[in-house]
Design a protein around this motif. Structure first.
Motif, PDB file in Angstrom:
ATOM      1  N   MET A   1       0.643  -1.194   0.036  1.00 19.22           N
ATOM      2  CA  MET A   1      -0.027   0.111   0.010  1.00 19.22           C
ATOM      3  C   MET A   1       0.843   1.263  -0.091  1.00 19.22           C
ATOM      4  O   MET A   1       1.980   1.359   0.798  1.00 19.22           O
ATOM      5  CB  MET A   1      -0.849   0.039   1.246  1.00 19.22           C
ATOM      6  N   LYS A   2       0.524   2.208  -0.790  1.00 21.25           N
ATOM      7  CA  LYS A   2       1.211   3.353  -0.948  1.00 21.25           C
ATOM      8  C   LYS A   2       0.644   4.622   0.153  1.00 21.25           C
ATOM      9  O   LYS A   2      -0.657   4.764  -0.362  1.00 21.25           O
ATOM     10  CB  LYS A   2       1.390   3.845  -2.449  1.00 21.25           C
ATOM     11  N   TYR A   3       1.377   5.338   0.685  1.00 23.51           N
ATOM     12  CA  TYR A   3       0.874   6.440   1.483  1.00 23.51           C
ATOM     13  C   TYR A   3       1.540   7.687   0.936  1.00 23.51           C
ATOM     14  O   TYR A   3       2.651   8.138   0.487  1.00 23.51           O
ATOM     15  CB  TYR A   3       1.343   6.554   2.850  1.00 23.51           C
ATOM     16  N   PHE A   4       0.456   8.931   0.887  1.00 27.89           N
ATOM     17  CA  PHE A   4       0.818  10.161   0.431  1.00 27.89           C
ATOM     18  C   PHE A   4       0.803  10.949   1.396  1.00 27.89           C
ATOM     19  O   PHE A   4      -0.116  11.020   2.474  1.00 27.89           O
ATOM     20  CB  PHE A   4      -0.208  10.593  -0.605  1.00 27.89           C
ATOM     21  N   LYS A   5       1.623  11.826   1.411  1.00 29.45           N
ATOM     22  CA  LYS A   5       1.908  12.922   2.569  1.00 29.45           C
ATOM     23  C   LYS A   5       1.362  14.148   2.044  1.00 29.45           C
ATOM     24  O   LYS A   5       1.754  14.545   0.924  1.00 29.45           O
ATOM     25  CB  LYS A   5       3.119  13.046   2.940  1.00 29.45           C
ATOM     26  N   THR A   6       0.288  14.689   2.334  1.00 29.46           N
ATOM     27  CA  THR A   6      -0.183  15.911   2.006  1.00 29.46           C
ATOM     28  C   THR A   6      -0.279  17.057   3.164  1.00 29.46           C
ATOM     29  O   THR A   6      -0.278  16.851   4.400  1.00 29.46           O
ATOM     30  CB  THR A   6      -1.463  16.115   1.057  1.00 29.46           C
ATOM     31  N   SER A   7      -0.364  18.217   2.709  1.00 23.23           N
ATOM     32  CA  SER A   7      -0.538  19.372   3.799  1.00 23.23           C
ATOM     33  C   SER A   7      -1.813  20.164   3.257  1.00 23.23           C
ATOM     34  O   SER A   7      -2.173  20.222   2.039  1.00 23.23           O
ATOM     35  CB  SER A   7       0.769  20.562   3.405  1.00 23.23           C
ATOM     36  N   PRO A   8      -2.400  20.729   4.369  1.00 22.79           N
ATOM     37  CA  PRO A   8      -3.534  21.489   4.055  1.00 22.79           C
ATOM     38  C   PRO A   8      -3.187  22.977   3.265  1.00 22.79           C
ATOM     39  O   PRO A   8      -2.149  23.369   3.408  1.00 22.79           O
ATOM     40  CB  PRO A   8      -4.406  21.800   5.394  1.00 22.79           C
ATOM     41  N   SER A   9      -4.399  23.077   2.633  1.00 17.99           N
ATOM     42  CA  SER A   9      -4.107  24.511   1.817  1.00 17.99           C
ATOM     43  C   SER A   9      -4.087  25.517   2.936  1.00 17.99           C
ATOM     44  O   SER A   9      -4.481  25.568   3.826  1.00 17.99           O
ATOM     45  CB  SER A   9      -5.195  24.862   0.787  1.00 17.99           C
ATOM     46  N   ALA A  10      -3.768  26.711   2.467  1.00 14.37           N
ATOM     47  CA  ALA A  10      -3.566  28.055   3.262  1.00 14.37           C
ATOM     48  C   ALA A  10      -5.125  28.423   3.702  1.00 14.37           C
ATOM     49  O   ALA A  10      -5.376  28.863   4.733  1.00 14.37           O
ATOM     50  CB  ALA A  10      -2.956  29.334   2.528  1.00 14.37           C
ATOM     51  N   ASP A  11      -6.101  28.057   2.734  1.00 10.18           N
ATOM     52  CA  ASP A  11      -7.494  28.371   3.087  1.00 10.18           C
ATOM     53  C   ASP A  11      -7.883  27.621   4.060  1.00 10.18           C
ATOM     54  O   ASP A  11      -8.797  28.035   5.124  1.00 10.18           O
ATOM     55  CB  ASP A  11      -8.219  28.247   1.613  1.00 10.18           C
ATOM     56  N   VAL A  12      -7.683  26.503   4.060  1.00 11.28           N
ATOM     57  CA  VAL A  12      -8.119  25.345   5.242  1.00 11.28           C
ATOM     58  C   VAL A  12      -7.314  25.868   6.290  1.00 11.28           C
ATOM     59  O   VAL A  12      -7.984  25.699   7.721  1.00 11.28           O
ATOM     60  CB  VAL A  12      -7.535  23.881   4.718  1.00 11.28           C
ATOM     61  N   ILE A  13      -6.120  26.193   6.472  1.00 14.22           N
ATOM     62  CA  ILE A  13      -5.573  26.563   8.052  1.00 14.22           C
ATOM     63  C   ILE A  13      -6.281  27.903   8.332  1.00 14.22           C
ATOM     64  O   ILE A  13      -6.514  27.930   9.641  1.00 14.22           O
ATOM     65  CB  ILE A  13      -3.873  26.762   7.630  1.00 14.22           C
ATOM     66  N   VAL A  14      -6.386  28.806   7.551  1.00 12.46           N
ATOM     67  CA  VAL A  14      -6.996  29.923   8.074  1.00 12.46           C
ATOM     68  C   VAL A  14      -8.407  29.573   8.694  1.00 12.46           C
ATOM     69  O   VAL A  14      -8.982  30.197   9.568  1.00 12.46           O
ATOM     70  CB  VAL A  14      -7.102  31.002   6.746  1.00 12.46           C
ATOM     71  N   LYS A  15      -9.415  28.779   7.725  1.00  6.13           N
ATOM     72  CA  LYS A  15     -10.481  28.396   8.492  1.00  6.13           C
ATOM     73  C   LYS A  15     -10.377  27.740   9.764  1.00  6.13           C
ATOM     74  O   LYS A  15     -11.380  27.974  10.531  1.00  6.13           O
ATOM     75  CB  LYS A  15     -11.246  27.514   7.365  1.00  6.13           C
ATOM     76  N   LEU A  16      -9.485  26.741   9.856  1.00  2.03           N
ATOM     77  CA  LEU A  16      -9.354  26.194  11.143  1.00  2.03           C
ATOM     78  C   LEU A  16      -9.124  27.249  12.182  1.00  2.03           C
ATOM     79  O   LEU A  16      -9.381  27.161  13.298  1.00  2.03           O
ATOM     80  CB  LEU A  16      -7.937  25.021  11.142  1.00  2.03           C
ATOM     81  N   ALA A  17      -8.094  27.981  11.870  1.00  5.03           N
ATOM     82  CA  ALA A  17      -7.717  29.099  12.956  1.00  5.03           C
ATOM     83  C   ALA A  17      -8.647  29.737  13.287  1.00  5.03           C
ATOM     84  O   ALA A  17      -9.255  30.327  14.632  1.00  5.03           O
ATOM     85  CB  ALA A  17      -6.550  30.164  12.403  1.00  5.03           C
TER      86      ALA A  17
END
Length: 58
Positions: free
Chosen positions: A1-17
């Motif tokens: 199984m292959k795993y991918f490492k991703t990061s949230p977009s800036a828009d998602v980070i702002v919404k979380l904050a």
């Protein structure tokens, strides 16, 4: 199984904050102070002072 490492977009980070009432820097670990908690404590200090002042007038 292959795993991918991703990061949230800036828009998602702002919404979380916004949702958690913290700064983006706090979410990213660049700021150690939780401004939401600090604001709550400052607000409670204001309420305590106002209550003491009103009790002095009684």
């Amino acid at each position: 199984m292959k795993y991918f490492k991703t990061s949230p977009s800036a828009d998602v980070i702002v919404k979380l904050a916004d949702y958690f009432h913290v700064s983006v820097d706090y979410l990213l670990g660049r700021e150690a102070v939780d401004n939401y908690a600090r604001g709550f404590i400052d607000g409670m200090d204001f309420v305590k002072k106002a209550m003491l002042e009103s009790l002095k007038k009684v």
